[in-house]
Design an enzyme around this catalytic site. Structure first.
Site, PDB file in Angstrom:
ATOM      1  N   HIS A  28     -12.409  65.476  83.080  1.00 38.38           N
ATOM      2  CA  HIS A  28     -12.041  66.760  83.695  1.00 38.38           C
ATOM      3  C   HIS A  28     -13.163  67.154  84.664  1.00 38.38           C
ATOM      4  O   HIS A  28     -14.343  67.082  84.313  1.00 38.38           O
ATOM      5  CB  HIS A  28     -11.852  67.834  82.622  1.00 38.38           C
ATOM      6  CG  HIS A  28     -11.416  69.146  83.202  1.00 38.38           C
ATOM      7  ND1 HIS A  28     -10.130  69.359  83.653  1.00 38.38           N
ATOM      8  CD2 HIS A  28     -12.098  70.291  83.447  1.00 38.38           C
ATOM      9  CE1 HIS A  28     -10.038  70.580  84.147  1.00 38.38           C
ATOM     10  NE2 HIS A  28     -11.214  71.170  84.035  1.00 38.38           N
ATOM     11  N   GLU A  85      -5.148  68.933  70.631  1.00 40.20           N
ATOM     12  CA  GLU A  85      -3.874  69.627  70.904  1.00 40.20           C
ATOM     13  C   GLU A  85      -3.991  70.713  71.973  1.00 40.20           C
ATOM     14  O   GLU A  85      -2.992  71.154  72.522  1.00 40.20           O
ATOM     15  CB  GLU A  85      -3.322  70.253  69.613  1.00 40.20           C
ATOM     16  CG  GLU A  85      -2.727  69.254  68.623  1.00 40.20           C
ATOM     17  CD  GLU A  85      -3.745  68.523  67.768  1.00 40.20           C
ATOM     18  OE1 GLU A  85      -4.974  68.705  67.962  1.00 40.20           O
ATOM     19  OE2 GLU A  85      -3.304  67.749  66.893  1.00 40.20           O
ATOM     20  N   ASP A 119      -7.848  70.587  77.691  1.00 33.13           N
ATOM     21  CA  ASP A 119      -9.258  70.544  78.111  1.00 33.13           C
ATOM     22  C   ASP A 119     -10.184  71.144  77.046  1.00 33.13           C
ATOM     23  O   ASP A 119     -11.117  71.886  77.365  1.00 33.13           O
ATOM     24  CB  ASP A 119      -9.450  71.280  79.463  1.00 33.13           C
ATOM     25  CG  ASP A 119      -8.623  70.654  80.573  1.00 33.13           C
ATOM     26  OD1 ASP A 119      -8.383  69.427  80.523  1.00 33.13           O
ATOM     27  OD2 ASP A 119      -8.212  71.386  81.491  1.00 33.13           O
TER      28      ASP A 119
HETATM   29  C1  GAR Z   1     -10.099  63.601  89.005  1.00 27.55           C
HETATM   30  O1  GAR Z   1     -10.966  64.453  89.728  1.00 27.55           O
HETATM   31  C2  GAR Z   1      -9.973  64.068  87.571  1.00 27.55           C
HETATM   32  O2  GAR Z   1     -11.166  64.585  87.063  1.00 27.55           O
HETATM   33  C3  GAR Z   1      -8.926  65.133  87.704  1.00 27.55           C
HETATM   34  O3  GAR Z   1      -7.992  64.593  88.594  1.00 27.55           O
HETATM   35  C4  GAR Z   1      -8.654  63.729  89.507  1.00 27.55           C
HETATM   36  C5  GAR Z   1      -7.945  62.406  89.495  1.00 27.55           C
HETATM   37  O4  GAR Z   1      -8.484  61.573  90.478  1.00 27.55           O
HETATM   38  N1  GAR Z   1      -8.329  65.443  86.436  1.00 27.55           N
HETATM   39  C6  GAR Z   1      -7.949  66.661  86.080  1.00 27.55           C
HETATM   40  O5  GAR Z   1      -8.058  67.652  86.799  1.00 27.55           O
HETATM   41  C7  GAR Z   1      -7.365  66.767  84.683  1.00 27.55           C
HETATM   42  N2  GAR Z   1      -7.238  68.122  84.285  1.00 27.55           N
HETATM   43  P1  GAR Z   1      -8.235  60.014  90.459  1.00 27.55           P
HETATM   44  O6  GAR Z   1      -6.714  59.822  90.384  1.00 27.55           O
HETATM   45  O7  GAR Z   1      -8.773  59.538  91.773  1.00 27.55           O
HETATM   46  O8  GAR Z   1      -8.949  59.431  89.280  1.00 27.55           O
END
Ligand code: GAR
Length: 200
Positions: free
Chosen positions: A109, A142, A145
């Site tokens: 995250h 559950e 985050d």
């Molecule tokens: C990343 O920055 C990840 O931390 C975020 O989505 C992006 C995916 O990038 N995840 C979240 O926000 C989950 N809540 P990627 O497809 O290039 O790995």
């Protein structure tokens, strides 16, 4: 060698960073499936190019979240998956899925949890005016985050940043700590005690 599945929805840069470390021999694991809820995700395309099993599971074919997750769990079990890595998988995981893979699902995250949960975490941090931001690898439970924190990395917020330059700086750290957490898991070096995760 632990059997790993990667679940993603988009460009898949975190998946690429994990795959790279596996190829370098830094992670004692192998990717046995890459699953997406989006047919056109770049991450699935990369998986196919790499000769990995790339599976699109269409949410429209299932009646609700749990039915969808039951199909994911079925595929994961069929492939003998021991570790599930969420890498930009933009769906909330059902309690059923969590209970089937307790302490075996990792997520990255882009904030220093427990601050800035949910969508657009980098923008939330930028707009709040924090001086330091970062990213977190945690076990999935559950609540969104919320699961036990495994690794975090901190980056400064600079005066001339916008939310995009900040997100780029955070992403570099994501690509460093996610493979590191996966490596620790695959070597059985993560010990969970209550809310805490110790590296042993
Ligand atoms: C990343 O920055 C990840 O931390 C975020 O989505 C992006 C995916 O990038 N995840 C979240 O926000 C989950 N809540 P990627 O497809 O290039 O790995």
């Amino acid at each position: 060698m632990k059997k790993i599945a990667v679940l993603l929805s988009g460009r898949g840069s975190n998946f690429v960073s994990i795959k790279k470390k596996i190829d370098e021999g830094a992670i004692k694991g192998e990717i046995v499936a890459v699953i997406s809820n989006k047919a056109d995700s770049k991450g699935l395309e990369f998986a196919r190019e790499q000769g990995l099993e790339a599976i699109f599971v269409n949410p429209k074919e299932f009646d609700g979240r749990e039915a969808y997750d039951r199909e994911l769990v079925r595929i994961l079990k069929e492939k003998g998956v021991e570790l599930v890595c969420l890498a930009g998988f933009m769906r909330i995981i059902s309690p059923y899925f969590v209970s089937e893979f307790r302490n075996r699902i990792l997520n990255i995250h882009p904030s220093l949890l427990p601050s800035f949960k949910g969508l657009d975490a980098q923008k939330q941090a930028f707009e709040y005016g924090v001086k330091f931001a970062g990213c977190t690898v945690h076990f999935v439970d559950e609540e969104m985050d919320h699961g036990n924190i495994i690794l975090q990395a901190v980056v400064p917020v600079l005066q001339d940043d916008d939310d995009h330059t900040l997100a780029e700086r955070i992403l570099k750290e994501e690509h460093r700590i996610y493979p590191e957490a996966v490596a620790l898991f695959c070597e059985d070096r993560l010990k969970v005690e209550g809310r805490k995760v110790f590296v042993i």
